[in-house]
Design a protein around this motif. Structure first.
Motif, PDB file in Angstrom:
ATOM      1  N   MET A   1      -6.442 -59.933  30.039  1.00 21.42           N
ATOM      2  CA  MET A   1      -7.855 -60.226  29.915  1.00 21.42           C
ATOM      3  C   MET A   1      -8.043 -61.338  28.883  1.00 21.42           C
ATOM      4  O   MET A   1      -7.538 -61.230  27.775  1.00 21.42           O
ATOM      5  N   PRO A   2      -8.733 -62.385  29.240  1.00 18.98           N
ATOM      6  CA  PRO A   2      -8.963 -63.482  28.296  1.00 18.98           C
ATOM      7  C   PRO A   2      -9.837 -63.035  27.121  1.00 18.98           C
ATOM      8  O   PRO A   2     -10.828 -62.330  27.300  1.00 18.98           O
ATOM      9  N   THR A   3      -9.443 -63.456  25.946  1.00 16.89           N
ATOM     10  CA  THR A   3     -10.218 -63.188  24.735  1.00 16.89           C
ATOM     11  C   THR A   3     -10.326 -64.480  23.940  1.00 16.89           C
ATOM     12  O   THR A   3      -9.618 -65.453  24.206  1.00 16.89           O
ATOM     13  N   ALA A   4     -11.195 -64.454  22.948  1.00 19.53           N
ATOM     14  CA  ALA A   4     -11.346 -65.632  22.086  1.00 19.53           C
ATOM     15  C   ALA A   4     -10.049 -65.902  21.328  1.00 19.53           C
ATOM     16  O   ALA A   4      -9.655 -67.058  21.144  1.00 19.53           O
ATOM     17  N   GLY A   5      -9.373 -64.854  20.896  1.00 18.35           N
ATOM     18  CA  GLY A   5      -8.115 -65.019  20.164  1.00 18.35           C
ATOM     19  C   GLY A   5      -7.039 -65.679  21.016  1.00 18.35           C
ATOM     20  O   GLY A   5      -6.313 -66.554  20.550  1.00 18.35           O
ATOM     21  N   LYS A   6      -6.954 -65.261  22.271  1.00 15.25           N
ATOM     22  CA  LYS A   6      -5.959 -65.851  23.168  1.00 15.25           C
ATOM     23  C   LYS A   6      -6.279 -67.316  23.444  1.00 15.25           C
ATOM     24  O   LYS A   6      -5.389 -68.165  23.448  1.00 15.25           O
ATOM     25  N   LEU A   7      -7.555 -67.617  23.678  1.00 14.58           N
ATOM     26  CA  LEU A   7      -7.949 -68.989  23.954  1.00 14.58           C
ATOM     27  C   LEU A   7      -7.701 -69.889  22.743  1.00 14.58           C
ATOM     28  O   LEU A   7      -7.110 -70.963  22.869  1.00 14.58           O
ATOM     29  N   LEU A   8      -8.132 -69.443  21.572  1.00 13.70           N
ATOM     30  CA  LEU A   8      -7.920 -70.242  20.365  1.00 13.70           C
ATOM     31  C   LEU A   8      -6.436 -70.372  20.033  1.00 13.70           C
ATOM     32  O   LEU A   8      -5.977 -71.443  19.636  1.00 13.70           O
ATOM     33  N   GLY A   9      -5.686 -69.294  20.196  1.00 14.03           N
ATOM     34  CA  GLY A   9      -4.245 -69.351  19.964  1.00 14.03           C
ATOM     35  C   GLY A   9      -3.579 -70.346  20.892  1.00 14.03           C
ATOM     36  O   GLY A   9      -2.728 -71.143  20.478  1.00 14.03           O
ATOM     37  N   ALA A  10      -3.981 -70.341  22.152  1.00 12.16           N
ATOM     38  CA  ALA A  10      -3.406 -71.273  23.122  1.00 12.16           C
ATOM     39  C   ALA A  10      -3.724 -72.712  22.752  1.00 12.16           C
ATOM     40  O   ALA A  10      -2.847 -73.580  22.787  1.00 12.16           O
ATOM     41  N   ILE A  11      -4.963 -72.981  22.355  1.00  7.25           N
ATOM     42  CA  ILE A  11      -5.357 -74.347  22.012  1.00  7.25           C
ATOM     43  C   ILE A  11      -4.632 -74.826  20.756  1.00  7.25           C
ATOM     44  O   ILE A  11      -4.065 -75.925  20.724  1.00  7.25           O
ATOM     45  N   PHE A  12      -4.651 -74.017  19.708  1.00  9.36           N
ATOM     46  CA  PHE A  12      -4.039 -74.416  18.442  1.00  9.36           C
ATOM     47  C   PHE A  12      -2.535 -74.620  18.587  1.00  9.36           C
ATOM     48  O   PHE A  12      -1.980 -75.596  18.069  1.00  9.36           O
ATOM     49  N   PHE A  13      -1.868 -73.711  19.274  1.00 13.60           N
ATOM     50  CA  PHE A  13      -0.413 -73.822  19.362  1.00 13.60           C
ATOM     51  C   PHE A  13       0.037 -74.855  20.395  1.00 13.60           C
ATOM     52  O   PHE A  13       1.128 -75.401  20.259  1.00 13.60           O
ATOM     53  N   GLY A  54      -2.376 -64.783  20.331  1.00  9.75           N
ATOM     54  CA  GLY A  54      -3.671 -64.312  20.811  1.00  9.75           C
ATOM     55  C   GLY A  54      -3.940 -62.829  20.665  1.00  9.75           C
ATOM     56  O   GLY A  54      -4.976 -62.441  20.113  1.00  9.75           O
ATOM     57  N   PRO A  55      -3.048 -61.974  21.119  1.00  8.80           N
ATOM     58  CA  PRO A  55      -3.329 -60.540  21.020  1.00  8.80           C
ATOM     59  C   PRO A  55      -3.393 -60.017  19.588  1.00  8.80           C
ATOM     60  O   PRO A  55      -4.044 -59.018  19.320  1.00  8.80           O
ATOM     61  N   ARG A  56      -2.750 -60.717  18.662  1.00  7.98           N
ATOM     62  CA  ARG A  56      -2.726 -60.240  17.280  1.00  7.98           C
ATOM     63  C   ARG A  56      -3.694 -60.979  16.377  1.00  7.98           C
ATOM     64  O   ARG A  56      -3.720 -60.743  15.181  1.00  7.98           O
ATOM     65  N   ALA A  57      -4.503 -61.866  16.935  1.00  4.97           N
ATOM     66  CA  ALA A  57      -5.412 -62.674  16.120  1.00  4.97           C
ATOM     67  C   ALA A  57      -6.452 -61.840  15.368  1.00  4.97           C
ATOM     68  O   ALA A  57      -6.662 -62.068  14.176  1.00  4.97           O
ATOM     69  N   ALA A 139      -5.944 -70.091  10.876  1.00  7.40           N
ATOM     70  CA  ALA A 139      -7.145 -70.662  11.483  1.00  7.40           C
ATOM     71  C   ALA A 139      -7.626 -69.814  12.656  1.00  7.40           C
ATOM     72  O   ALA A 139      -8.832 -69.532  12.780  1.00  7.40           O
ATOM     73  N   VAL A 140      -6.703 -69.407  13.511  1.00  8.48           N
ATOM     74  CA  VAL A 140      -7.089 -68.569  14.653  1.00  8.48           C
ATOM     75  C   VAL A 140      -7.661 -67.249  14.167  1.00  8.48           C
ATOM     76  O   VAL A 140      -8.704 -66.786  14.647  1.00  8.48           O
ATOM     77  N   HIS A 141      -7.016 -66.647  13.193  1.00  7.21           N
ATOM     78  CA  HIS A 141      -7.475 -65.370  12.642  1.00  7.21           C
ATOM     79  C   HIS A 141      -8.880 -65.503  12.070  1.00  7.21           C
ATOM     80  O   HIS A 141      -9.752 -64.670  12.344  1.00  7.21           O
ATOM     81  N   LYS A 142      -9.115 -66.542  11.281  1.00  8.74           N
ATOM     82  CA  LYS A 142     -10.428 -66.737  10.656  1.00  8.74           C
ATOM     83  C   LYS A 142     -11.511 -66.996  11.706  1.00  8.74           C
ATOM     84  O   LYS A 142     -12.617 -66.481  11.585  1.00  8.74           O
ATOM     85  N   LEU A 143     -11.190 -67.811  12.711  1.00 10.91           N
ATOM     86  CA  LEU A 143     -12.185 -68.120  13.727  1.00 10.91           C
ATOM     87  C   LEU A 143     -12.507 -66.917  14.607  1.00 10.91           C
ATOM     88  O   LEU A 143     -13.646 -66.746  15.048  1.00 10.91           O
ATOM     89  N   VAL A 144     -11.529 -66.074  14.865  1.00 15.31           N
ATOM     90  CA  VAL A 144     -11.777 -64.886  15.696  1.00 15.31           C
ATOM     91  C   VAL A 144     -12.555 -63.852  14.922  1.00 15.31           C
ATOM     92  O   VAL A 144     -13.424 -63.171  15.482  1.00 15.31           O
ATOM     93  N   ARG A 145     -12.284 -63.736  13.643  1.00 17.01           N
ATOM     94  CA  ARG A 145     -12.979 -62.739  12.824  1.00 17.01           C
ATOM     95  C   ARG A 145     -14.442 -63.112  12.567  1.00 17.01           C
ATOM     96  O   ARG A 145     -15.253 -62.284  12.246  1.00 17.01           O
ATOM     97  N   ARG A 146     -14.759 -64.414  12.684  1.00 16.25           N
ATOM     98  CA  ARG A 146     -16.122 -64.897  12.466  1.00 16.25           C
ATOM     99  C   ARG A 146     -16.919 -64.691  13.751  1.00 16.25           C
ATOM    100  O   ARG A 146     -16.788 -65.421  14.691  1.00 16.25           O
ATOM    101  N   ARG A 147     -17.723 -63.686  13.795  1.00 17.15           N
ATOM    102  CA  ARG A 147     -18.505 -63.411  15.007  1.00 17.15           C
ATOM    103  C   ARG A 147     -19.967 -63.526  14.722  1.00 17.15           C
ATOM    104  O   ARG A 147     -20.511 -63.269  13.773  1.00 17.15           O
TER     105      ARG A 147
END
Length: 147
Positions: A1-13, A54-57, A139-147
């Motif tokens: 299932m797509p999540t914000a963490g997976k998307l951001l992780g994919a883009i950043f990495f 992504g899954p651990r973001a 960066a991914v962690h901070k962006l995912v935690r900011r909701r």
């Protein structure tokens, strides 16, 4: 299932992998044809960011974000070395440089080790992996935690 963490992780990495591939090119002997090498490595980084980071973001704290980022960067490096080793082995196999399939398979690992030494002796590539990976993880962690 797509999540914000997976998307951001994919883009950043994917971006980190592309940058690292570009930094790796000067350490390879002259005359090496790269083709779309950087794009292939970026695709590996995309997968690593999606499946490893992504899954651990959203989980844990800063230490887990750093750890997940470093693991995603090193996973990208491993699979890039494996893919590049297979590509080089296929080129040698088509030129009949191996006596049999077992020798070709061991040739992949020999080529991986040769390229690993090129990575380890390049300070720019090592910095991109060992510093950029954790920074992307943060960066991914901070962006995912900011909701």
């Amino acid at each position: 299932m797509p999540t914000a963490g997976k998307l951001l992780g994919a883009i950043f990495f994917a971006a980190l992998a592309y940058l690292t591939a570009e930094l790796f090119k000067p350490s390879v002997p002259e005359g090496t044809s790269f083709g779309n090498f950087s794009l292939y490595v970026a695709a590996i980084g995309l997968g690593s960011g999606w499946f490893v980071m992504g899954p651990r973001a959203p989980e844990g704290g800063m230490a887990q974000a750093i750890s997940a980022g470093l693991q995603a960067a090193l996973t990208t490096a491993f699979f890039a070395l494996l893919g590049f080793g297979i590509y080089l082995m296929l080129g040698k196999a088509l030129r009949k440089m191996y006596k049999g399939p077992f020798e070709a398979i061991t040739g992949v690992f020999e080529l991986m080790v040769e390229n690993l030494f090129l990575v380890l002796t390049s300070p720019q590539v090592m910095a991109a992996l060992l510093v950029g990976g954790p920074l992307c993880g943060i960066a991914v962690h901070k962006l995912v935690r900011r909701r």
